[in-house]
Scaffold this motif. Structure first.
Motif, short mmCIF file in Angstrom:
data_model
loop_
_atom_site.label_atom_id
_atom_site.label_comp_id
_atom_site.label_asym_id
_atom_site.label_seq_id
_atom_site.Cartn_x
_atom_site.Cartn_y
_atom_site.Cartn_z
N HIS B 32 49.59 25.09 45.20
CA HIS B 32 50.17 25.93 44.17
C HIS B 32 49.07 26.36 43.21
O HIS B 32 48.35 25.53 42.68
N VAL B 33 48.95 27.65 43.02
CA VAL B 33 47.89 28.14 42.14
C VAL B 33 48.51 28.74 40.88
O VAL B 33 49.51 29.46 40.94
N ILE B 34 47.90 28.40 39.73
CA ILE B 34 48.36 28.95 38.47
C ILE B 34 47.36 29.99 38.00
O ILE B 34 46.16 29.71 37.92
N ILE B 35 47.84 31.17 37.73
CA ILE B 35 46.97 32.21 37.18
C ILE B 35 47.54 32.67 35.85
O ILE B 35 48.68 32.35 35.51
N GLY B 36 46.72 33.41 35.14
CA GLY B 36 47.16 33.90 33.83
C GLY B 36 45.95 34.22 32.99
O GLY B 36 44.88 33.66 33.21
N PRO B 37 46.11 35.15 32.05
CA PRO B 37 44.97 35.58 31.23
C PRO B 37 44.39 34.42 30.40
O PRO B 37 45.05 33.41 30.23
N ASN B 38 43.21 34.61 29.86
CA ASN B 38 42.59 33.60 29.00
C ASN B 38 43.52 33.28 27.84
O ASN B 38 44.10 34.17 27.25
N GLY B 39 43.64 31.99 27.57
CA GLY B 39 44.47 31.57 26.44
C GLY B 39 45.95 31.50 26.76
O GLY B 39 46.77 31.28 25.88
N ALA B 40 46.31 31.67 28.04
CA ALA B 40 47.73 31.66 28.41
C ALA B 40 48.33 30.26 28.29
O ALA B 40 49.55 30.12 28.23
N GLY B 41 47.48 29.24 28.30
CA GLY B 41 47.98 27.87 28.18
C GLY B 41 47.87 27.06 29.47
O GLY B 41 48.46 26.00 29.59
N GLU B 222 54.41 31.13 28.80
CA GLU B 222 55.68 31.13 29.52
C GLU B 222 55.43 31.41 30.99
O GLU B 222 54.50 32.12 31.36
N VAL B 223 56.31 30.86 31.84
CA VAL B 223 56.21 31.17 33.26
C VAL B 223 56.76 32.59 33.44
O VAL B 223 57.93 32.84 33.24
N PHE B 224 55.86 33.49 33.80
CA PHE B 224 56.24 34.89 33.94
C PHE B 224 56.82 35.13 35.33
O PHE B 224 57.77 35.89 35.50
N ALA B 225 56.22 34.46 36.30
CA ALA B 225 56.71 34.58 37.68
C ALA B 225 56.21 33.41 38.47
O ALA B 225 55.17 32.83 38.16
N GLY B 234 52.34 42.11 45.03
CA GLY B 234 53.04 43.39 45.06
C GLY B 234 53.74 43.73 43.75
O GLY B 234 54.24 44.84 43.57
N ASP B 235 53.76 42.76 42.83
CA ASP B 235 54.54 42.95 41.61
C ASP B 235 53.77 43.77 40.58
O ASP B 235 52.74 43.34 40.06
N GLU B 236 54.28 44.95 40.29
CA GLU B 236 53.57 45.86 39.39
C GLU B 236 53.45 45.30 37.97
O GLU B 236 52.43 45.46 37.30
N ARG B 237 54.51 44.61 37.51
CA ARG B 237 54.48 44.09 36.14
C ARG B 237 53.34 43.08 35.96
O ARG B 237 52.71 42.99 34.92
N ILE B 238 53.10 42.29 37.02
CA ILE B 238 52.05 41.28 36.92
C ILE B 238 50.68 41.95 36.86
O ILE B 238 49.81 41.58 36.08
N LYS B 239 50.53 43.00 37.66
CA LYS B 239 49.27 43.75 37.59
C LYS B 239 49.05 44.24 36.18
O LYS B 239 47.96 44.18 35.64
N GLU B 240 50.13 44.68 35.59
CA GLU B 240 50.06 45.22 34.23
C GLU B 240 49.55 44.17 33.23
O GLU B 240 48.55 44.39 32.54
N ILE B 241 50.24 43.02 33.16
CA ILE B 241 49.85 42.05 32.14
C ILE B 241 48.55 41.33 32.47
O ILE B 241 47.75 41.03 31.60
N TYR B 242 48.36 41.04 33.73
CA TYR B 242 47.23 40.19 34.05
C TYR B 242 45.97 40.99 34.35
O TYR B 242 44.88 40.67 33.93
N PHE B 243 46.15 42.06 35.09
CA PHE B 243 44.96 42.80 35.53
C PHE B 243 44.78 44.08 34.74
O PHE B 243 43.94 44.91 35.04
N GLY B 244 45.60 44.24 33.72
CA GLY B 244 45.50 45.42 32.88
C GLY B 244 45.70 46.70 33.68
O GLY B 244 45.15 47.75 33.37
N GLY B 245 46.53 46.62 34.72
CA GLY B 245 46.82 47.78 35.54
C GLY B 245 45.68 48.14 36.48
O GLY B 245 45.78 49.07 37.27
N GLY B 246 44.59 47.40 36.40
CA GLY B 246 43.43 47.73 37.24
C GLY B 246 43.49 47.08 38.60
O GLY B 246 44.56 46.93 39.18
N THR B 247 42.33 46.67 39.09
CA THR B 247 42.25 46.09 40.43
C THR B 247 42.70 44.64 40.39
O THR B 247 43.03 44.09 39.34
N LEU B 248 42.70 44.02 41.56
CA LEU B 248 43.09 42.61 41.64
C LEU B 248 41.95 41.67 41.24
O LEU B 248 42.08 40.47 41.32
#
Ligand SMILES: Nc1ncnc2c1ncn2[C@@H]1O[C@H](COP(=O)(O)OP(=O)(O)OP(=O)(O)O)[C@@H](O)[C@H]1O
Ligand SMILES: [Mg+2]
Lengths: 333, 253
Positions: B32-41, B222-225, B234-248
């Motif tokens: 199980h891998v946990i990802i999330g932006p810096n400071g996400a907890g 918070e657990v976003f997904a 494939g989840d566009e919302r995750i690309k938005e918050i985590y990758f700033g809409g950019g690449t993976l």
């Protein structure tokens, strides 16, 4: 240990036991004092150099051991019984006080051990009816291991020599053991030790108790040696001197503190015969060592050894000393 | 049944609500891998699971046994061990001494004090095999501070493995490593037996997708997904918050 290593140890012990034959009668007495102090300072060196617990109240355990022999010696004669009582009383004092303050570290630990030591000092000082207060008390018990009273200087030297050798080899085993290595690990990085599953506080409490016991035995021997005890033995100044001996001898080594004790006891003996500024001189030596020779006498000896034995590469030894530092950093942090 | 279960976990630092009602369920053998932006907890979550930090509310259970509220050293007793995001080693001891300490931690003789550690053959042999397996045998006599950063990072994982954990928590195992070291470490993680359940925090998306069975996205505590790698990528919302809409690729890497 290889056979040759055993040989080396036996050779050293033999030389050590032959010492009295090249010393004057007074020298033999001084040697006994050195050995008693060496046991005490090694016990302090154990918690400072291997556990990172810098105490300024260690004389309390030494003093409790000495008073145990003085007070119980009024009722009991058996030397073994008195030595064991001293060990148990000091160990108990270390254990109970450790329970309260072993979780603090660095400068806090130093301050709280200082306060504890002064408290024990004050108690002994105030219990005038029992301890003679500031006047101290005479020690009536005399050492006897079963083969008749040990009343000669030579006999007493051998008593302290055996006690010293037992303490030294016990500590040697201890620091190489799983327990000792773990204590060293805790000094190095307590949070990782916890993450690895070590119950670090138990280890610290145990090593502190062992150290207190050993200090108590040294104190008991001192009571026999001096035949008189006074509250000075528990005073913070005495703790401070022992701390200086550890640092000047070499923190993080086993023999360093013993050598530091020998160095100061002998020096004090000669210097105080023509000046009463001993504390000043001791302070100056301490400052010089802290400023210029961080690893203490042990490091200076290693450097000299390297200089005069160039054919043998003793570089690792020197590196090992250098990286030990003087251990006092843990106080600052 | 889940091997590791986190339920309604809350954690604040002086008013800063860092973990908000976090729940996770991780099955035996899962990666199980946990990802999330810096400071996400993410690191705070590890600290709370292992007991390094006390939690404000919620429970953590391993195999049905509640471990939240217990002191940190007990985590290893229930078969859980962890690594740190910032190397947390015994810097002035040798590599071998580091591993010996880690192996010794779970042995019944860990309190013995009258026989040298070097004479406990089981500890010595386990240390040797771990060092060989992780390519650090040649380096065993080196002081840890003298190792390269990547080697220290590897040792960080090795120490956590020494207790033979059932659950291993890795906090950014490849951070700061060279690309070659990252590849090597990823392989070592992939090759770990399935008897070890893995919970990994990772920023490098290539590493994430090459080890994950499931991915949880943590965002503002918070657990976003929490889903399969396919659905997450494939989840566009995750690309938005985590990758700033950019690449993976993670911005920091
Ligand atoms: N011990 C602490 N005391 C106070 N605040 C803390 C503490 N630990 C973490 N924080 C704060 O909690 C928040 C989450 O930190 P955390 O280290 O868990 O993030 P992270 O997801 O691991 O980030 P990164 O990807 O940078 O490692 C941050 O705002 C951080 O400043
Ligand atoms: Mg983090």
């Amino acid at each position: 240990m290889k056979a040759s290593a055993y040989g080396k140890h036996i050779g050293c012990i033999a030389l050590f036991l032959l010492c009295p034959f090249i010393l004057t009668s007074y020298g033999v007495k001084l040697a006994s004092e050195v050995l008693i102090m060496a046991i005490f300072v090694m016990s302090l060196g154990l918690i400072i150099g291997f556990a990172g617990l810098v105490s300024l109240g260690h004389a309390a355990f030494f003093g409790l051991g000495a008073y145990a022999v003085a007070l119980l010696g009024n009722h009991w004669e058996n030397t073994y019984l008195l030595l064991i009582s001293a060990l148990v009383i000091s160990g108990l004092a270390a254990f109970l006080s450790g329970l309260l303050f072993i979780r603090s570290s660095g400068a806090y630990f130093l301050m709280i051990t200082l306060a504890f030591g002064q408290m024990i000092y004050a108690i002994v000082y105030k219990l005038e009816d029992l301890t003679g207060g500031a006047d101290g008390m005479a020690v009536v018990a005399s050492p006897n291991l079963g083969a008749g009273p040990i009343d000669s200087r030579l006999g007493f030297f051998y008593l302290t020599a055996v006690a010293f050798l037992i303490s030294y080899y016990f500590l040697r085993l201890l620091i190489a053991s799983p327990f000792g290595k773990s204590v060293r690990g805790i000094k190095e990085n307590e949070s990782r030790m916890t993450a690895l599953g070590y119950q670090t506080r138990t280890y610290k409490l145990a090593v502190y108790t062992i150290s207190g016991m050993l200090a108590g035995v040294a104190g008991a021997l001192y009571a026999y040696f001096n035949q008189y005890v006074s509250p000075d033995l528990l005073y913070w100044m005495f703790s401070g001197q022992a701390l200086i001996m550890v640092i000047v001898g070499g923190v993080g080594t086993l023999v360093g503190p013993a050598i530091g004790a020998g160095f100061f006891v002998v020096l004090q003996n000669y210097i105080s015969s023509f000046t009463d500024r001993w504390p000043l001189i001791m302070g100056l030596i301490f400052v010089l060592i802290v400023l210029f020779g961080k690893g203490g006498i042990m490091q200076i000896a290693a450097l000299l050894w390297q200089r005069f034995r160039p054919q043998r590469n003793s570089k690792p030894a020197q590196q090992a000393m250098a990286k030990e530092g003087n251990g006092i950093e843990s106080v600052k942090s | 049944m889940s091997l590791l279960k986190v339920e309604h976990l809350h954690k604040s630092f002086k008013g800063l609500h860092v973990l908000k009602d976090v729940s996770l369920a991780i099955g035996a053998g899962e990666r199980h891998v946990i990802i999330g932006p810096n400071g996400a907890g993410k690191t705070t979550l590890f600290n709370c699971i292992t007991g390094t930090l006390p939690i404000d509310a919620g429970t953590v259970t391993v195999n049905g046994q509640k471990i939240s509220g217990l002191p940190a050293y007990t985590a290893v007793r229930v078969g859980m061990s962890r690594t740190f995001q910032k190397n947390n080693l015994f810097g002035s001891l040798t590599v071998e001494e580091n591993v010996q300490l880690a192996v010794n931690a779970c042995k019944p003789h860990r309190f013995h004090f009258l026989k040298p550690l070097a004479r406990y053959t089981e500890t010595v042999e386990e240390t040797e095999s771990l060092l060989k397996q992780w390519d650090l045998w040649e380096r065993r006599s080196r002081v840890v501070n003298e190792l390269s950063y990547g080697e220290q990072r590897l040792l960080e994982v090795l120490l956590a493995l020494a207790s033979k954990p059932k659950i291993l928590l890795l906090d950014e195992p490849t951070s700061g490593m060279s690309p070659a070291e990252t590849v090597q470490t990823t392989k070592l993680i992939q090759r770990m037996p399935r008897s070890i359940t893995l919970l990994v925090i990772e920023h490098d998306m290539e590493v994430v997708f090459s080890i994950a069975d499931r991915i949880t996205v943590l965002h503002h505590g918070e657990v976003f997904a929490s889903d399969t790698p396919g659905n997450i990528s494939g989840d566009e919302r995750i690309k938005e918050i985590y990758f700033g809409g950019g690449t993976l690729q993670h911005a920091e890497a």
